[in-house]
Design an enzyme around this catalytic site. Structure first.
Site, PDB file in Angstrom:
ATOM      1  N   GLY A  14       0.792  -1.231   0.000  1.00 28.93           N
ATOM      2  CA  GLY A  14       0.000   0.000   0.000  1.00 28.93           C
ATOM      3  C   GLY A  14       0.819   1.274   0.000  1.00 28.93           C
ATOM      4  N   ARG A  67     -15.716 -15.527  -9.108  1.00 31.40           N
ATOM      5  CA  ARG A  67     -15.237 -14.148  -9.162  1.00 31.40           C
ATOM      6  C   ARG A  67     -16.399 -13.149  -9.090  1.00 31.40           C
ATOM      7  NH1 ARG A  67     -10.887 -12.023 -13.275  1.00 31.40           N
ATOM      8  NH2 ARG A  67     -11.573 -13.720 -14.606  1.00 31.40           N
ATOM      9  N   ARG A  93      -5.974  -8.569  -8.188  1.00 30.17           N
ATOM     10  CA  ARG A  93      -7.017  -9.401  -8.797  1.00 30.17           C
ATOM     11  C   ARG A  93      -7.436  -8.758 -10.107  1.00 30.17           C
ATOM     12  NH1 ARG A  93      -6.064 -13.670  -6.590  1.00 30.17           N
ATOM     13  NH2 ARG A  93      -7.959 -14.577  -7.463  1.00 30.17           N
ATOM     14  N   LEU A  95     -10.226  -7.779 -12.626  1.00 28.98           N
ATOM     15  CA  LEU A  95     -11.673  -7.538 -12.520  1.00 28.98           C
ATOM     16  C   LEU A  95     -12.375  -8.017 -13.789  1.00 28.98           C
ATOM     17  CD1 LEU A  95     -11.344  -3.970 -10.979  1.00 28.98           C
ATOM     18  CD2 LEU A  95     -12.187  -6.004  -9.778  1.00 28.98           C
ATOM     19  N   ASN A 109      -5.730   2.650 -12.685  1.00 26.44           N
ATOM     20  CA  ASN A 109      -4.724   1.700 -12.201  1.00 26.44           C
ATOM     21  C   ASN A 109      -3.340   2.300 -12.382  1.00 26.44           C
ATOM     22  OD1 ASN A 109      -3.660  -0.807 -11.259  1.00 26.44           O
ATOM     23  ND2 ASN A 109      -3.224  -1.407 -13.380  1.00 26.44           N
ATOM     24  N   HIS A 111       0.483   1.094 -13.286  1.00 23.46           N
ATOM     25  CA  HIS A 111       1.233  -0.058 -13.803  1.00 23.46           C
ATOM     26  C   HIS A 111       2.715   0.322 -13.884  1.00 23.46           C
ATOM     27  CE1 HIS A 111       1.710  -3.864 -15.887  1.00 23.46           C
ATOM     28  NE2 HIS A 111       2.611  -3.252 -16.631  1.00 23.46           N
ATOM     29  N   SER A 143       2.829   3.991 -15.592  1.00 23.97           N
ATOM     30  CA  SER A 143       1.668   4.516 -16.320  1.00 23.97           C
ATOM     31  C   SER A 143       0.464   4.523 -15.397  1.00 23.97           C
ATOM     32  CB  SER A 143       1.326   3.611 -17.512  1.00 23.97           C
ATOM     33  OG  SER A 143       2.444   3.413 -18.338  1.00 23.97           O
ATOM     34  N   VAL A 151      -6.830  -6.271 -20.114  1.00 28.10           N
ATOM     35  CA  VAL A 151      -5.846  -5.949 -19.064  1.00 28.10           C
ATOM     36  C   VAL A 151      -4.732  -5.026 -19.579  1.00 28.10           C
ATOM     37  CG1 VAL A 151      -4.137  -6.957 -17.474  1.00 28.10           C
ATOM     38  CG2 VAL A 151      -6.318  -8.113 -17.872  1.00 28.10           C
ATOM     39  N   ASP A 152      -4.550  -3.900 -18.870  1.00 28.31           N
ATOM     40  CA  ASP A 152      -3.478  -2.919 -19.131  1.00 28.31           C
ATOM     41  C   ASP A 152      -3.601  -2.195 -20.471  1.00 28.31           C
ATOM     42  OD1 ASP A 152      -2.340  -3.477 -16.665  1.00 28.31           O
ATOM     43  OD2 ASP A 152      -0.959  -4.967 -17.470  1.00 28.31           O
ATOM     44  N   GLU A 181       5.689   6.251  -9.288  1.00 29.87           N
ATOM     45  CA  GLU A 181       4.238   6.028  -9.172  1.00 29.87           C
ATOM     46  C   GLU A 181       3.647   6.916  -8.081  1.00 29.87           C
ATOM     47  OE1 GLU A 181       4.599   1.571  -8.758  1.00 29.87           O
ATOM     48  OE2 GLU A 181       2.892   1.653 -10.110  1.00 29.87           O
TER      49      GLU A 181
HETATM   50  C1  GRF Z   1       3.172  -1.033  -7.717  1.00 30.09           C
HETATM   51  O1  GRF Z   1       4.415  -1.006  -8.342  1.00 30.09           O
HETATM   52  C2  GRF Z   1       2.082  -1.293  -8.719  1.00 30.09           C
HETATM   53  O2  GRF Z   1       2.330  -0.758  -9.966  1.00 30.09           O
HETATM   54  C3  GRF Z   1       2.104  -2.785  -8.814  1.00 30.09           C
HETATM   55  O3  GRF Z   1       2.356  -3.225  -7.508  1.00 30.09           O
HETATM   56  C4  GRF Z   1       3.054  -2.223  -6.785  1.00 30.09           C
HETATM   57  C5  GRF Z   1       2.220  -1.913  -5.575  1.00 30.09           C
HETATM   58  O4  GRF Z   1       2.952  -1.366  -4.556  1.00 30.09           O
HETATM   59  N1  GRF Z   1       0.882  -3.266  -9.392  1.00 30.09           N
HETATM   60  P1  GRF Z   1       2.219  -0.818  -3.269  1.00 30.09           P
HETATM   61  O5  GRF Z   1       1.350  -1.924  -2.693  1.00 30.09           O
HETATM   62  O6  GRF Z   1       1.411   0.380  -3.649  1.00 30.09           O
HETATM   63  O7  GRF Z   1       3.339  -0.487  -2.337  1.00 30.09           O
END
Ligand code: GRF
Length: 201
Positions: A14, A67, A93, A95, A109, A111, A143, A151-152, A181
């Site tokens: 997180g 799911r 997960r 979706l 999201n 990525h 991104s 997906v993505d 990010e």
């Molecule tokens: C991030 O790099 C995200 O892009 C990927 O998992 C990581 C999550 O890190 N899907 P965090 O849980 O926010 O620390």
């Protein structure tokens, strides 16, 4: 305009959630986090949310056979308060399209690559950084994109780039990408809020 109400979906550490919590603490930030939902009861991000006084809900995918049932409970948790945007932040997960289609242009999201490069099923976490190094890329990044059923492949809102160094390992690359990010996610939300404002003007 009132602030955007966010639901943040997590599975683990997180740190991106933390970046959003910190951004929301700034008085000029145009959003607030209304709920944090985790599919993993052990997710450290749940502590981060609770420490910030944010409502948390755990919906463990392991408790469900289908799911659709798992997602119905996520939807029910979302329906308990007004939500403008769902922010996937390390949510592990995939979706279903029926869930995604219920929230058009309202699921984001992050990525850890420069999409469309190194995206798609199987391209998550350390796999991405390993693949970037193996491909001999000189540049990578992150991104923030809208989520569509593929997906993505949803429209990219913004990207941040960084150089891949000769001495980089997947771990060192991950560390620098995650830091990007943390800046990118709040910036994307500011961008969406300002677009919304323009539309209303
Ligand atoms: C991030 O790099 C995200 O892009 C990927 O998992 C990581 C999550 O890190 N899907 P965090 O849980 O926010 O620390």
């Amino acid at each position: 305009m009132s602030d955007l109400n966010l639901a943040v979906l997590i599975s683990g550490n997180g740190s991106n959630l933390q970046a959003l919590i910190d951004a929301c603490a700034q008085s000029d930030f145009p959003a607030q986090i209304s709920v944090v939902i985790s599919n993993n009861p052990e997710a450290y991000g749940l502590h981060r949310a609770r420490d910030a006084g944010i409502k948390t809900v755990t919906i463990n995918h392991k408790d469900y056979n289908r799911r659709e049932e798992f997602e119905a409970d996520i939807q029910a948790a979302l329906d308990k308060q007004p939500i403008d945007l769902i922010c996937l932040a390390g949510f592990m997960r995939i979706l279903t399209s029926s869930f995604v289609e219920r929230w058009p242009n309202r699921i984001l999201n992050t990525h850890p690559s420069l999409l469309p490069k190194f995206g798609g099923e199987g391209m998550y976490g350390m796999n991405v950084h390993k693949a970037v190094i193996e491909a001999g890329e000189t540049e990578t990044g992150c991104s923030i994109h809208y989520v569509i059923p593929e997906v993505d492949q949803g429209p990219v809102i913004l990207q941040k780039t960084l150089d891949v160094r000769a001495e980089d390992t997947p771990e060192t690359l991950r560390e620098r990408v995650v830091a990007r990010e943390h800046a990118a996610y709040p910036e994307a939300i500011r961008l969406i809020a300002s677009e919304k404002l323009k539309k209303q003007a």
